[in-house]
Scaffold this active site. Sequence first.
Site, PDB file in Angstrom:
ATOM      1  N   LYS A 200       0.867  -1.190   0.000  1.00  0.00           N
ATOM      2  CA  LYS A 200       0.000   0.000   0.000  1.00  0.00           C
ATOM      3  C   LYS A 200       0.898   1.232   0.000  1.00  0.00           C
ATOM      4  O   LYS A 200       1.797   1.330   0.831  1.00  0.00           O
ATOM      5  CB  LYS A 200      -0.889   0.016   1.251  1.00  0.00           C
ATOM      6  CG  LYS A 200      -1.905  -1.105   1.281  1.00  0.00           C
ATOM      7  CD  LYS A 200      -2.522  -1.264   2.656  1.00  0.00           C
ATOM      8  CE  LYS A 200      -3.523  -0.174   2.973  1.00  0.00           C
ATOM      9  NZ  LYS A 200      -4.131  -0.404   4.329  1.00  0.00           N
TER      10      LYS A 200
ATOM     11  N   SER B 206      -1.865  -1.267  -3.920  1.00  0.00           N
ATOM     12  CA  SER B 206      -2.972  -0.317  -3.888  1.00  0.00           C
ATOM     13  C   SER B 206      -2.446   0.997  -3.337  1.00  0.00           C
ATOM     14  O   SER B 206      -1.347   1.062  -2.784  1.00  0.00           O
ATOM     15  CB  SER B 206      -4.122  -0.842  -3.023  1.00  0.00           C
ATOM     16  OG  SER B 206      -3.682  -1.075  -1.707  1.00  0.00           O
TER      17      SER B 206
END
Lengths: 376, 376, 376, 376
Positions: A164, A238
């Site tokens: 992330k 992400s």
Amino acid sequence: MKAQRVEMFVCPSATPADTSGLQALADAGKIKPDTLVALVGKTDGTGFHDDWARIWADAALREWTAKFLGVPKDEVAKHVIFVLSGGCPGVITPHIAAVTREWVEDGEPSTDKRLAVGRAGSESIAPEEVGRMGMIRKVASATHEAMKDAAITDPKDVHLVMVKVPGLTVASINDAESRGLTVVSHDLTFGPEGAGSYANDAAALGVAMALGEVPPSKLSDDVVRRDWDLYSEVAMTSSGGEKRHGEVVVFGNSTASVSPLVIGHSVTKDFIDAQGVRDALRSAGLHFKDGLPDEGDLSRLVHVFAKSVIPGSDQVRGQHITLLDDHNAYQIGKALGGMLVASVTGRTTNYVSGGERNSHQGPPGGNIVAAVVRAD
Amino acid sequence: MKAQRVEMFVCPSATPADTSGLQALADAGKIKPDTLVALVGKTDGTGFHDDWARIWADAALREWTAKFLGVPKDEVAKHVIFVLSGGCPGVITPHIAAVTREWVEDGEPSTDKRLAVGRAGSESIAPEEVGRMGMIRKVASATHEAMKDAAITDPKDVHLVMVKVPGLTVASINDAESRGLTVVSHDLTFGPEGAGSYANDAAALGVAMALGEVPPSKLSDDVVRRDWDLYSEVAMTSSGGEKRHGEVVVFGNSTASVSPLVIGHSVTKDFIDAQGVRDALRSAGLHFKDGLPDEGDLSRLVHVFAKSVIPGSDQVRGQHITLLDDHNAYQIGKALGGMLVASVTGRTTNYVSGGERNSHQGPPGGNIVAAVVRAD
Amino acid sequence: MKAQRVEMFVCPSATPADTSGLQALADAGKIKPDTLVALVGKTDGTGFHDDWARIWADAALREWTAKFLGVPKDEVAKHVIFVLSGGCPGVITPHIAAVTREWVEDGEPSTDKRLAVGRAGSESIAPEEVGRMGMIRKVASATHEAMKDAAITDPKDVHLVMVKVPGLTVASINDAESRGLTVVSHDLTFGPEGAGSYANDAAALGVAMALGEVPPSKLSDDVVRRDWDLYSEVAMTSSGGEKRHGEVVVFGNSTASVSPLVIGHSVTKDFIDAQGVRDALRSAGLHFKDGLPDEGDLSRLVHVFAKSVIPGSDQVRGQHITLLDDHNAYQIGKALGGMLVASVTGRTTNYVSGGERNSHQGPPGGNIVAAVVRAD
Amino acid sequence: MKAQRVEMFVCPSATPADTSGLQALADAGKIKPDTLVALVGKTDGTGFHDDWARIWADAALREWTAKFLGVPKDEVAKHVIFVLSGGCPGVITPHIAAVTREWVEDGEPSTDKRLAVGRAGSESIAPEEVGRMGMIRKVASATHEAMKDAAITDPKDVHLVMVKVPGLTVASINDAESRGLTVVSHDLTFGPEGAGSYANDAAALGVAMALGEVPPSKLSDDVVRRDWDLYSEVAMTSSGGEKRHGEVVVFGNSTASVSPLVIGHSVTKDFIDAQGVRDALRSAGLHFKDGLPDEGDLSRLVHVFAKSVIPGSDQVRGQHITLLDDHNAYQIGKALGGMLVASVTGRTTNYVSGGERNSHQGPPGGNIVAAVVRAD
């Protein structure tokens, strides 16, 4: 010598706020405050920007976890990594997978490699670095640290890296520009030139760099979202505007693990390639019979993690498809990835995330599939 | 003795109005005005009510066919049956399949059964009969006639029956009610109690009755869309308010055919059952290797026809899915059917139609798959 | 001295291919092959990328017009300008407005200004000029020529300028880059950084430059889609990859016109500003009563042309709206523009086009509204 | 003599779970545990079946209210009525309106009528009564009780009646049928023949019966969702399978109230009728200037409650609209209702609910609008 023992428990969720599965695991002593390292899940809903289910799930899980750990809600992230992917169209059962790691005394050295998990945070990533070499290098460093944390030395033993990273926001763009610097895009979406896509893809190239999948000499700002021949086979990434640094979780196999689990991976070569899914199961050690997973052995399958990035081309094996034109292309693409996996595994509780068109996560047109299996 | 020779040609469509593939077939002499019996296709777009692509395709194909046959546009339907299914989400390539039948002198009797096609129109179906026994019986009669036209006597040799029947309209409901009669529903949609769904399902039960799949004693108005254990394994049906009678096209194998093609079928037992698709290919005579279609032999596969009715239950193999809640459930369901077929056949040019939830077309939760193969 | 006589006829369309309204006008002698200058319309459907209704309408209208003019289909564009905007969500009636201009002998000079129309093509616009000063300057020049063609000298008499310009394509980007030049964006969509948005906005700034709405000194590549205080109050623009030059149609009032029609315009100051719509009607000369259009006088209203660009901000008059988050934001935004106009005019046959977020077409957050009225 | 003092506070919501506005009201002493009678709000999201925002809002508000009242969560409904309507497409600001009622000593009798609120629960409604006379009669009785609770005697003083009634579920249908009884529909949706639509509409006719808007002699099972000339001008109803009885909240004006607020209402005569919205504001006592609400006086406007049921006809004022064909018709219809109100009130924080096609809530094609104003 201490060895890690990693477990993974998959709990279907009846609603986005359903923590009953986790609570049952806690009550049974299967997850403990000091062993829970990650919660990875899929949440109900469309997965579009106006879908609140993921936000609700995040709030409910963080609240539950804070109580479980006995820490304030805003400290949960220091202890447990959350990877929640929105949207369960079609045959993807909403679920949460809890990953635990405990340290046990392990007298005898083992030759078997078993599931190992490691985590690391990256250095702070500035807005001008998002989607560029700065981000690539910092994610690569964090990947190395996470491998070390997992006690994995050979990059070939790494089968899944979840990352992330920060995206861009109006505020962070202003910050960079006020310092006389440029940013990779003013488009805050996950569209083809969106900052979110650039961030995800730089993170994937960071993993590829760390694992030697792409030589550093081929990497530069200019190749991000341009040279699709550069990619990682194990990076699922992400990004979100609110973060300031990257978080990396490495899953692989290690002799320093006494986990009852093993992980493997493969890639699909295109959007309809069921063989790629089968190869991932085989890579993890599942037995096959007549070219198909042995139904009796499928009970050993613990979980599948798959990407479903939609292709950049409107051709699949020389035939024209209209997916790219579709207003709901990302939702349909995610649904299709879910079907590809479910039609092979015979179950619907699979982690399948999507939302991009073209990516350095997996080969052009294809996608990453990792599988965790209970060792036999 | 005259024998029929049936051929099937699949043309991808670049746009809804693309007739270039048909024209090429005509130019090459592969389809002739007196041999063309049916055009069956999938059209671009969402497949929702506000999708004009199917209407455009219908207009363009009818215009082309009228010119080809040398008849006025409104007489085309007397010569060629059109089955156009809207919506190609995901990995379904828009296409038109042209079915031809010519009669050839065939000196020697054959033991091989080959693809045969027969057509029949039903008696006129009154609005009060729609979705009820009246429609069931008239479709059953027409199915028998179409079998005769195809020179098929054993119902087991029938592998696909495409049926189009009248639905209800505001006008036809008024007509029935003005005569003191009731209609099956005032809902003109394809929703769970929609007249369109009742019409489709009565047509399917008509086929099941004709083929002995359901004994007449079990059939009554009350079982339509209630007793899901009654179903056909070969009926693909559709309905439209504008029609006044049913149209039936039967596809099967017959010794009275000298076609180079063979047809087979199977059903999926649930929504993720790739084995059902493989069984259909095997039923048609495709060779398998290691449990999977032999890649070398797949070149003999001419076409696949599959339904993708979404299930009535929110459980697949004991796991919860959220498909039924989805605003785009019919589109996603169709896309998933397309993936299930494409992941087995390795090609995207498959006929996959959907748009209902629960149906007497195929078993509860499962769907019909028929395959046409070039005989080896 | 010859004077132009401009008329505008609005025909509702029952389907995207409905040309019956135009045919009736032709049959009645209201439009003639040598007087038809433009067809401007709204087509059925969603207006999304996978909506084929606009393409079908374009094909059908071009075919009809070719027959009407007696020219080959690919020469229609030399004679008649087509502006078709897809998507009629909510209360926008699909329709085609036919604009005619004939030249009549006009003995006496007039002081009344009446509706005048002028057209011009721009010089060829290279891919590297799209969305940049090159395009701005070429559209500005063409706007001046179109004013001349319309016999309008004072920019204040211009109330609507419709412009179509080239966008970018994979091929045209390759062309520019192969010559060592850059392009404004690699994103081929109409997203915030999409080439389509840049092209539309450069075209709007070209009109603004031509009409003196923005001084040339303020214009540069850097202001496009950055400095929203620069805008035109009368430019409605669109772009498509297939074009090579721009097309401009100017609508205004001129003493050199003997048209029975007059045009006016205004802008809305934000997304809910019905007063802006009323001001446009008043500007065109409609009578008001008690602050509202006089219902009796509304019969003089011929047509309304409005943009419905969605705002860049999630605030309207200090209140938060969620439109920008919506997956269907462009469709809903267009529908809302349709309601704003219909709720003032009391009719639904209005031209309302949208599809962008933020634009140099109209002030920040507001939109352009032009009205054509039959002079009293 | 005790008089009621009713207040209404409108809090925008930043997220579905945002209770900060209510907390601020509580902290300021404006709402108290024993004065809070209802929370009526609009929540973020699409409003479709797969939108979780309303469920989350309901959970968060119930949790907050339980803490505020000091009662267990499952007892909140005994004290405070929740009416949450999902979906804020376009220009509808997500918000919660808190309604309070306290009892004050009021020495002198008043001739001014002010806002009064009353509540009542109906008798238990059996599944076989849903959508039929049983439900109509029980809602009518409860409406009379709620009027009594509000101290309103003249039905003309009632301007808004919010009703929640049971719908049908698989379980409740089985219950009725096991007792040999029929139910109004097997369709559990809000489609044209859906049980949800029948329930909502029987509830509306119950209000109409109670208020004398429809004479009892005209009411029967057969008129529900058939005779659209029977309707209430003040009933806004909803239904859910989980309830066992109806809940009714009546808003009107009464001399027994010393509230600083007044309520009024009107109806739109069709879907684009801004005058209907203006009439509602005028009915509540807002001052007008030049046919439009006096901008200075708009600060007295507290809140607007409007329905946006989409019409049964595809014609508005003789012109064809395509709304009924749209896949997102309910979302777009709700958005359009929001625009109609916002374009008149100049604010976006309005309660606008929709989700049905045709209804006994308001006249055919038109909708109900109620307005609450601070008395001047």
